[in-house]
Scaffold this motif. Structure first.
Motif, PDB file in Angstrom:
ATOM      1  N   LEU A  28      24.773 -20.464  -9.083  1.00 51.99           N
ATOM      2  CA  LEU A  28      25.435 -19.224  -9.468  1.00 51.99           C
ATOM      3  C   LEU A  28      24.443 -18.313 -10.201  1.00 51.99           C
ATOM      4  O   LEU A  28      24.394 -17.106  -9.990  1.00 51.99           O
ATOM      5  N   LYS A  29      23.620 -18.944 -11.045  1.00 52.28           N
ATOM      6  CA  LYS A  29      22.608 -18.202 -11.794  1.00 52.28           C
ATOM      7  C   LYS A  29      21.646 -17.518 -10.831  1.00 52.28           C
ATOM      8  O   LYS A  29      21.268 -16.357 -11.019  1.00 52.28           O
ATOM      9  N   PHE A  30      21.284 -18.245  -9.790  1.00 55.46           N
ATOM     10  CA  PHE A  30      20.376 -17.697  -8.778  1.00 55.46           C
ATOM     11  C   PHE A  30      20.985 -16.445  -8.133  1.00 55.46           C
ATOM     12  O   PHE A  30      20.337 -15.399  -8.040  1.00 55.46           O
ATOM     13  N   ILE A  31      22.262 -16.555  -7.742  1.00 55.98           N
ATOM     14  CA  ILE A  31      22.905 -15.412  -7.077  1.00 55.98           C
ATOM     15  C   ILE A  31      23.072 -14.239  -8.047  1.00 55.98           C
ATOM     16  O   ILE A  31      22.849 -13.087  -7.695  1.00 55.98           O
ATOM     17  N   LEU A  32      23.433 -14.536  -9.307  1.00 52.73           N
ATOM     18  CA  LEU A  32      23.575 -13.456 -10.293  1.00 52.73           C
ATOM     19  C   LEU A  32      22.240 -12.746 -10.492  1.00 52.73           C
ATOM     20  O   LEU A  32      22.185 -11.525 -10.606  1.00 52.73           O
ATOM     21  N   ARG A  33      21.168 -13.525 -10.523  1.00 50.66           N
ATOM     22  CA  ARG A  33      19.842 -12.948 -10.692  1.00 50.66           C
ATOM     23  C   ARG A  33      19.525 -12.035  -9.507  1.00 50.66           C
ATOM     24  O   ARG A  33      19.008 -10.933  -9.678  1.00 50.66           O
ATOM     25  N   GLU A  34      19.845 -12.511  -8.315  1.00 47.12           N
ATOM     26  CA  GLU A  34      19.578 -11.689  -7.131  1.00 47.12           C
ATOM     27  C   GLU A  34      20.421 -10.412  -7.159  1.00 47.12           C
ATOM     28  O   GLU A  34      19.966  -9.354  -6.764  1.00 47.12           O
ATOM     29  N   LEU A  35      21.654 -10.544  -7.650  1.00 48.18           N
ATOM     30  CA  LEU A  35      22.535  -9.378  -7.681  1.00 48.18           C
ATOM     31  C   LEU A  35      22.099  -8.353  -8.728  1.00 48.18           C
ATOM     32  O   LEU A  35      22.521  -7.200  -8.688  1.00 48.18           O
ATOM     33  N   SER A  36      21.247  -8.768  -9.661  1.00 44.86           N
ATOM     34  CA  SER A  36      20.756  -7.816 -10.663  1.00 44.86           C
ATOM     35  C   SER A  36      20.053  -6.646  -9.984  1.00 44.86           C
ATOM     36  O   SER A  36      19.936  -5.567 -10.557  1.00 44.86           O
ATOM     37  N   SER A  37      19.595  -6.869  -8.744  1.00 43.18           N
ATOM     38  CA  SER A  37      18.900  -5.794  -8.038  1.00 43.18           C
ATOM     39  C   SER A  37      19.839  -4.606  -7.779  1.00 43.18           C
ATOM     40  O   SER A  37      19.385  -3.471  -7.669  1.00 43.18           O
ATOM     41  N   ILE A  38      21.147  -4.872  -7.710  1.00 38.90           N
ATOM     42  CA  ILE A  38      22.093  -3.768  -7.523  1.00 38.90           C
ATOM     43  C   ILE A  38      22.082  -2.865  -8.758  1.00 38.90           C
ATOM     44  O   ILE A  38      22.145  -1.643  -8.652  1.00 38.90           O
TER      45      ILE A  38
END
Lengths: 135, 117
Positions: A28-38
């Protein structure tokens, strides 16, 4: 007799759920980190709107400032701020994972390798704040 | 000979954008997105900001920050869609939308920044 081996057997692949990243905190942390790009894109859009308003004149800029005070925009910016800080911290903490430096046979602690990144962050933030605020 | 991949170049843009975003966006967003609108700090006046924004160094800085930020997004978002939602079969359309968006955004940024009076 030959018909049973006509096609090569298909290799077995387990189907991965679309929501695989909800299962465990590191995922989940990985996906949240990736979503930070938004949030990065949101910031860029907002900055370009600001530049545009600034170019168009004082009245338009005042309207832009009023827009920034709207609860929905404030909320978006608060959420984005947390995402971007999350991005920054995970980004800075990558350095010790990428470089395993050893001194005298001992591994240099992660914190020490990440420290210059945090120092650079502090210096950059103070510099930007000083330039913007010295007015 | 196989086609040369432009992946390293795109990765470099992603990485440079990641550094720029990490070092600079938090303070920008804190000041302009939270501290000034909420009145925690006094916002600089219109003339001060315009004088700052029209300076060539600031223009270059804003352009680089915006453009790299967008390419950083394009790369990350593309892989989030690949891995997160497992829609690898839409590969080409995702690439076009992400990098196309970043290129378009860069052009818009250049236009807006050059237009500052």
């Amino acid at each position: 007799m030959s018909s049973s081996i006509q096609h090569p057997p298909r290799s077995y692949r387990r189907r991965v759920s679309t929501y695989w990243w909800l299962g465990r905190w590191p995922y989940l942390k990985f996906i949240l980190r990736e979503l930070s790009s938004i949030s990065v894109t949101w910031f860029v859009v907002q900055t370009l709107l600001q530049i545009s308003a600034l170019s168009r004149g004082p009245t338009q800029y005042m309207e832009f400032e009023a827009w920034l005070r709207r609860p929905i925009v404030l909320s978006l910016n608060a959420v984005s701020f947390f995402f971007i800080v999350f991005h920054a911290v995970t980004w800075f903490n990558l350095a010790p994972k990428a470089m395993a430096i050893r001194v005298g046979g001992k591994r240099v602690p992660s914190l020490l390798i990440a420290a210059p990144n945090y120092l650079a962050w502090l210096v950059a933030s103070v510099a930007v704040a000083w330039i913007v605020l010295r007015g | 000979m196989g086609k040369r991949s432009n992946e390293p170049f795109l990765w470099m843009l992603f990485s440079a954008g990641g550094v720029a975003a990490a070092l600079l966006i938090p303070i920008h967003l804190f000041l302009f997105g939270l501290a000034f609108p909420l009145g925690w700090l006094e916002a600089p006046g219109y003339d001060t900001l315009l004088a700052l924004a029209r300076h060539p160094v600031t223009r270059l800085y804003l352009f680089v920050l915006c453009s790299l930020g967008l390419f950083h997004w394009a790369h990350r978002f593309r892989y989030t869609l690949y891995d997160g939602l497992q829609i690898k079969h839409l590969n080409e359309i995702i690439n076009t939308l992400c990098y196309g968006g970043a290129i378009l955004g860069t052009v818009v940024a250049a236009y807006l920044i050059l237009r500052i009076p």
